[in-house]
Design an enzyme around this catalytic site. Structure first.
Site: not given
Length: 247
Positions: A151, A155
């Site tokens: 993740y 990002k």
């Protein structure tokens, strides 16, 4: 009235912030296309809006799916003014247990999909004299935590992509910015008991504002980034985290 009849494409719009953005901007008189792989969620959103929101079931990591989806949007509304990229696959878990399929899916949706959607959206925006793209990042890109390797990588990539797109598209009057949101109390999180001031995890209790963000605060930020109020702003990451990343 500044968003009335404007055309939004929102990815990851079957639930969470994407769905709330679809509701907000449709309610302001904009034309909204909600893109997601969750067909059930899209149909529910369409029904709730009385057919005003167009739900398009699409895998944004698939180039043909993206082309077909944008074709459907243009056929229905006539073009694209704004793209809001909310789609994400979290892929949380210990590094030792991360599988290749999870990595591929997360990168495919969060980065490849963002590029594919930006490419087609920008082509449509150019026909209308410009537009704006807002990518959803996260406070995790600045303050990583355990078991979020995939993740955080996605990002971080989203923020780099935002800057690159801003430079690439500036001559076409297309602004590109991102929002790095802290923990936000979505309907799902609230239903799971998260965000209760009496129950906050230690990390959130130590933040200056000591609470989760509200969905409407994120939507206000998106609205700011697509309107002329932010007309001199591009390639930036708006950090909306209650001060979590400064302590």
């Amino acid at each position: 009235m500044e968003l009335k009849d404007k055309i939004f494409v929102i990815t990851g719009a079957a639930r969470g912030i994407g769905a709330e953005a679809a509701r907000r901007f449709s309610g302001l008189g904009a034309h909204v296309a909600a893109l997601d792989v969750n067909e059930e969620g899209l149909r529910s959103l369409e029904a709730e809006s009385g057919g005003e929101i167009l739900g398009v079931c699409v895998d944004i990591s698939n180039p043909k799916d993206v082309e077909d989806a944008f074709d459907a949007v243009v056929a229905r509304f006539g073009g694209v003014d704004f793209l809001i990229n909310c789609a994400v696959i979290r892929g949380n878990g210990p590094l030792a247990e991360v599988e290749e399929a999870t990595i591929d899916l997360a990168l495919g949706v969060g980065l490849k999909g963002g590029i594919l959607c930006a490419k087609r959206a920008a082509a449509e925006m150019k026909k209308r004299g410009g537009g704006a793209i807002v990518n959803m990042s996260s406070f995790y890109a600045r303050t990583p935590a355990k078991e979020r390797v995939v993740y955080v990588a996605v990002k971080g990539g989203v923020e780099g992509l935002t800057r690159a797109l801003a430079v690439e598209l500036a001559d076409s009057n297309i602004r590109v910015n991102a929002i790095a949101a802290g923990p936000v109390l979505t309907r799902l999180r609230e239903s799971q008991g998260e965000g209760d001031p009496e129950n906050l995890a230690e990390r959130y209790r130590k933040s200056p504002m000591g609470r989760f963000g509200r969905v409407d605060e994120v939507l206000d930020a998106i609205e700011y980034l697509v309107t002329p109020r932010s007309s001199y702003m591009t390639g930036q990451v708006l950090v909306l985290d209650g001060g979590l990343t400064i302590v």
